[in-house]
Design a protein around this motif. Structure first.
Motif, PDB file in Angstrom:
ATOM      1  N   GLU A  65       0.771  -1.239  -0.069  1.00 51.33           N
ATOM      2  CA  GLU A  65       0.093   0.021  -0.009  1.00 51.33           C
ATOM      3  C   GLU A  65       0.758   1.245  -0.008  1.00 51.33           C
ATOM      4  O   GLU A  65       0.604   2.388  -0.557  1.00 51.33           O
ATOM      5  CB  GLU A  65      -0.868   0.068   1.176  1.00 51.33           C
ATOM      6  CG  GLU A  65      -1.912  -1.109   1.380  1.00 51.33           C
ATOM      7  CD  GLU A  65      -2.892  -1.114   2.520  1.00 51.33           C
ATOM      8  OE1 GLU A  65      -3.961  -1.318   2.520  1.00 51.33           O
ATOM      9  OE2 GLU A  65      -2.217  -1.210   3.644  1.00 51.33           O
ATOM     10  N   GLN A  66       2.125   1.131   0.563  1.00 53.55           N
ATOM     11  CA  GLN A  66       2.865   2.362   0.499  1.00 53.55           C
ATOM     12  C   GLN A  66       3.810   2.476  -0.632  1.00 53.55           C
ATOM     13  O   GLN A  66       4.785   3.374  -0.996  1.00 53.55           O
ATOM     14  CB  GLN A  66       3.928   2.249   1.829  1.00 53.55           C
ATOM     15  CG  GLN A  66       3.239   2.518   3.061  1.00 53.55           C
ATOM     16  CD  GLN A  66       2.424   1.187   3.469  1.00 53.55           C
ATOM     17  OE1 GLN A  66       2.658   0.137   3.403  1.00 53.55           O
ATOM     18  NE2 GLN A  66       1.227   1.432   4.032  1.00 53.55           N
ATOM     19  N   GLY A  67       3.797   1.349  -1.698  1.00 52.70           N
ATOM     20  CA  GLY A  67       4.298   1.698  -3.010  1.00 52.70           C
ATOM     21  C   GLY A  67       5.620   0.758  -2.874  1.00 52.70           C
ATOM     22  O   GLY A  67       6.561   1.023  -3.868  1.00 52.70           O
ATOM     23  N   ARG A  68       6.003   0.069  -1.980  1.00 54.03           N
ATOM     24  CA  ARG A  68       7.208  -0.722  -1.939  1.00 54.03           C
ATOM     25  C   ARG A  68       7.164  -1.895  -2.447  1.00 54.03           C
ATOM     26  O   ARG A  68       5.853  -2.676  -2.419  1.00 54.03           O
ATOM     27  CB  ARG A  68       7.696  -0.736  -0.438  1.00 54.03           C
ATOM     28  CG  ARG A  68       7.935   0.415   0.350  1.00 54.03           C
ATOM     29  CD  ARG A  68       8.373   0.350   1.740  1.00 54.03           C
ATOM     30  NE  ARG A  68       9.794  -0.289   1.754  1.00 54.03           N
ATOM     31  CZ  ARG A  68      10.526  -0.331   2.947  1.00 54.03           C
ATOM     32  NH1 ARG A  68       9.775   0.099   4.205  1.00 54.03           N
ATOM     33  NH2 ARG A  68      11.766  -0.627   2.756  1.00 54.03           N
ATOM     34  N   VAL A  69       8.002  -2.582  -3.159  1.00 56.22           N
ATOM     35  CA  VAL A  69       7.985  -3.749  -3.836  1.00 56.22           C
ATOM     36  C   VAL A  69       7.877  -5.095  -2.880  1.00 56.22           C
ATOM     37  O   VAL A  69       8.668  -5.039  -1.708  1.00 56.22           O
ATOM     38  CB  VAL A  69       9.276  -4.112  -4.578  1.00 56.22           C
ATOM     39  CG1 VAL A  69       9.138  -5.659  -5.050  1.00 56.22           C
ATOM     40  CG2 VAL A  69       9.507  -3.064  -5.670  1.00 56.22           C
ATOM     41  N   VAL A  70       6.791  -5.837  -2.825  1.00 61.47           N
ATOM     42  CA  VAL A  70       6.728  -7.138  -2.034  1.00 61.47           C
ATOM     43  C   VAL A  70       7.450  -8.150  -2.717  1.00 61.47           C
ATOM     44  O   VAL A  70       8.258  -8.683  -2.232  1.00 61.47           O
ATOM     45  CB  VAL A  70       5.161  -7.195  -1.810  1.00 61.47           C
ATOM     46  CG1 VAL A  70       5.029  -8.489  -0.996  1.00 61.47           C
ATOM     47  CG2 VAL A  70       4.562  -6.144  -0.930  1.00 61.47           C
ATOM     48  N   VAL A  71       7.110  -8.396  -3.967  1.00 61.55           N
ATOM     49  CA  VAL A  71       7.720  -9.413  -5.270  1.00 61.55           C
ATOM     50  C   VAL A  71       7.750  -8.729  -6.220  1.00 61.55           C
ATOM     51  O   VAL A  71       6.768  -8.022  -6.698  1.00 61.55           O
ATOM     52  CB  VAL A  71       6.742 -10.804  -5.168  1.00 61.55           C
ATOM     53  CG1 VAL A  71       7.319 -11.686  -6.007  1.00 61.55           C
ATOM     54  CG2 VAL A  71       6.577 -11.330  -3.696  1.00 61.55           C
ATOM     55  N   ALA A  72       9.100  -9.181  -6.908  1.00 60.46           N
ATOM     56  CA  ALA A  72       9.081  -8.776  -8.267  1.00 60.46           C
ATOM     57  C   ALA A  72       9.911  -9.878  -9.141  1.00 60.46           C
ATOM     58  O   ALA A  72      10.769 -10.449  -8.582  1.00 60.46           O
ATOM     59  CB  ALA A  72      10.128  -7.397  -8.508  1.00 60.46           C
ATOM     60  N   VAL A  73       9.366 -10.090 -10.252  1.00 62.71           N
ATOM     61  CA  VAL A  73       9.722 -10.995 -10.966  1.00 62.71           C
ATOM     62  C   VAL A  73       9.919 -10.611 -12.433  1.00 62.71           C
ATOM     63  O   VAL A  73       9.214  -9.956 -12.936  1.00 62.71           O
ATOM     64  CB  VAL A  73       8.669 -12.394 -11.089  1.00 62.71           C
ATOM     65  CG1 VAL A  73       9.169 -13.416 -11.791  1.00 62.71           C
ATOM     66  CG2 VAL A  73       8.103 -12.901  -9.795  1.00 62.71           C
ATOM     67  N   ASN A  74      11.360 -11.052 -12.893  1.00 60.10           N
ATOM     68  CA  ASN A  74      11.769 -10.875 -14.332  1.00 60.10           C
ATOM     69  C   ASN A  74      12.146 -11.909 -15.038  1.00 60.10           C
ATOM     70  O   ASN A  74      12.808 -12.664 -14.447  1.00 60.10           O
ATOM     71  CB  ASN A  74      12.625  -9.481 -14.428  1.00 60.10           C
ATOM     72  CG  ASN A  74      12.163  -8.411 -14.072  1.00 60.10           C
ATOM     73  OD1 ASN A  74      11.711  -7.693 -15.027  1.00 60.10           O
ATOM     74  ND2 ASN A  74      12.450  -7.839 -12.640  1.00 60.10           N
ATOM     75  N   ALA A  75      11.662 -12.127 -16.162  1.00 55.77           N
ATOM     76  CA  ALA A  75      12.188 -13.278 -16.986  1.00 55.77           C
ATOM     77  C   ALA A  75      12.630 -12.757 -18.306  1.00 55.77           C
ATOM     78  O   ALA A  75      12.157 -11.981 -19.000  1.00 55.77           O
ATOM     79  CB  ALA A  75      11.317 -14.356 -17.291  1.00 55.77           C
ATOM     80  N   TYR A  76      13.912 -13.263 -18.872  1.00 56.33           N
ATOM     81  CA  TYR A  76      14.603 -12.967 -19.929  1.00 56.33           C
ATOM     82  C   TYR A  76      14.930 -14.177 -20.711  1.00 56.33           C
ATOM     83  O   TYR A  76      15.755 -15.251 -20.075  1.00 56.33           O
ATOM     84  CB  TYR A  76      15.977 -12.418 -19.511  1.00 56.33           C
ATOM     85  CG  TYR A  76      15.874 -11.006 -18.484  1.00 56.33           C
ATOM     86  CD1 TYR A  76      15.715  -9.612 -19.145  1.00 56.33           C
ATOM     87  CD2 TYR A  76      15.887 -11.355 -17.230  1.00 56.33           C
ATOM     88  CE1 TYR A  76      15.342  -8.699 -18.350  1.00 56.33           C
ATOM     89  CE2 TYR A  76      15.782 -10.442 -16.358  1.00 56.33           C
ATOM     90  CZ  TYR A  76      15.547  -8.923 -16.533  1.00 56.33           C
ATOM     91  OH  TYR A  76      15.451  -8.070 -15.710  1.00 56.33           O
ATOM     92  N   LEU A  77      14.414 -14.225 -22.028  1.00 59.05           N
ATOM     93  CA  LEU A  77      14.812 -15.370 -22.832  1.00 59.05           C
ATOM     94  C   LEU A  77      16.194 -15.076 -23.499  1.00 59.05           C
ATOM     95  O   LEU A  77      17.237 -15.882 -23.672  1.00 59.05           O
ATOM     96  CB  LEU A  77      13.930 -15.765 -23.698  1.00 59.05           C
ATOM     97  CG  LEU A  77      14.030 -16.860 -24.738  1.00 59.05           C
ATOM     98  CD1 LEU A  77      14.226 -18.215 -24.099  1.00 59.05           C
ATOM     99  CD2 LEU A  77      13.080 -17.001 -25.746  1.00 59.05           C
TER     100      LEU A  77
END
Length: 362
Positions: A65-77
């Motif tokens: 709710e405060q705009g902080r990342v809880v989980v971030a996922v990135n995938a690169y082929l």
């Protein structure tokens, strides 16, 4: 090309929005007890998700709710973004921690897990026969052992979801055993490193101040990055075998598996980039700052490096300051070649690797 972008940050009653985000974020793959564990009671506020199948690019961010990342996922082929991400890995002294159960990856600092499963159905041109997908999962609040275990389970689940959505084929990664967490490695007295994956630091002619020091062993089966570090003796401290905490780092040995960005500069390895890319660059190398050997392991490129730890000069105490003499540079090259030859030979034997090439004696 299929491109999907979903941004959710609607203004409804907080409990309803929190419930919906917990259930639907990142395609619903995060839902469950593991998300509850890593969020640590933090209220959810928004998510953003995008997927480009042809390009092989996925991104999902779940925020509080405060705009902080809880989980971030990135995938690169593949592509420039993947190369940039892989280059940044080398600059942070990976691995911060190795993964259990033969998982092909490691933990970087700040609870960021990288997994690099093979992608056989898409491992064609321009990527090559043994191309790997790169998936990073960052859980901002994960600190305790329970939270780290949940973080690792989420990372494996998200990675398996990405291999399926990108049509990689192959077997899914195994779920970590209950309670399994990334491991920072084992510190042992140098003599006890003999016979381990860091055997080279116990059997070679190391700097005098490290002869009775400690070795950090951070190499795991299935890992794509491993590290052995020799430390000078330090002050007595609890939690280290032999009763002493490590002092300053002296020598580092690293192993790398797969095709990496060609201009990676591993922390402490000197001014020249490691020859991580393919083609003519993939060959042994030797300077006064680092040594490099290459082999094929399971058909994949594998590289083995040796270099002085960051800030360590290897000069004898009382030596005159200033640029290294040619004799000093020659001695440094010979020592680094000895380290990398012993390390690479041992690693190649353990991994059933072929075509090992070590740098020539200058």
């Amino acid at each position: 090309m299929l491109a999907v972008l979903v941004i959710v940050g609607f203004s409804v009653r907080a409990p309803v929005k929190d419930w919906w985000l917990a259930r639907e974020a990142c395609g619903g793959t995060l839902a469950g007890k593991d998300l509850e564990t890593v969020r640590k009671g933090v209220g959810l506020g928004a998510q953003e998700e995008s997927f480009e199948e042809e390009r092989g690019r996925y991104r999902c961010v779940l925020e509080s709710e405060q705009g902080r990342v809880v989980v971030a996922v990135n995938a690169y082929l593949g592509g420039a973004e993947r190369d940039k991400e892989m280059s940044s890995i080398g600059s942070s002294r990976a691995p911060h921690a190795v993964l259990p159960g033969g998982l092909p990856g490691f933990e970087d600092e700040n609870s960021l897990v990288y997994l690099m499963p093979e992608c056989p159905r898409r491992a064609r041109e321009p990527f090559g026969e043994h191309h790997r997908l790169l998936v990073s999962t960052w859980t901002y609040f994960a600190k305790s052992r329970e939270e780290k275990a949940a973080m690792l389970r989420l990372a494996v689940r998200m990675t398996n979801e990405m291999t399926e959505r990108l049509g990689c084929g192959g077997e899914p990664l195994p779920a970590p055993k209950d309670g399994a967490v990334p491991d920072r490695g084992t510190f042992v007295p140098r003599a006890q490193a003999k016979g381990t994956a860091c055997n080279a630091l116990a059997t070679t002619n190391v700097p005098a101040e490290g002869s009775d020091g400690q070795v950090r062993i951070a190499i795991a089966d299935g890992g794509v990055v491993g590290r052995c570090t020799l430390y000078a003796p330090g002050k007595a401290a609890e939690g280290h075998q032999g009763g002493g905490a490590p002092g300053r780092p002296l020598v580092e040995l690293t192993s790398w598996r797969g095709d990496w960005a060609g201009k990676m500069r591993e922390m402490g390895s000197g001014p020249d980039p490691l020859p991580m890319g393919t083609g003519r660059a993939w060959k042994p190398a030797l300077t006064a700052d680092r040594a490099w050997a290459v082999a094929k392991c399971g058909g994949e490129n594998a590289g083995f490096a040796a270099h002085w730890a960051e800030g360590y000069s290897s000069r004898e105490e009382g030596a005159k300051p200033g640029p290294l003499t040619e004799a000093e540079r020659s001695e440094r090259r010979l020592l680094l070649r000895e380290y990398v030859a012993a390390f690479a030979d041992d690693q190649a034997r353990r991994g059933g690797c072929t075509g090992l090439q070590t740098p020539q004696i200058p």
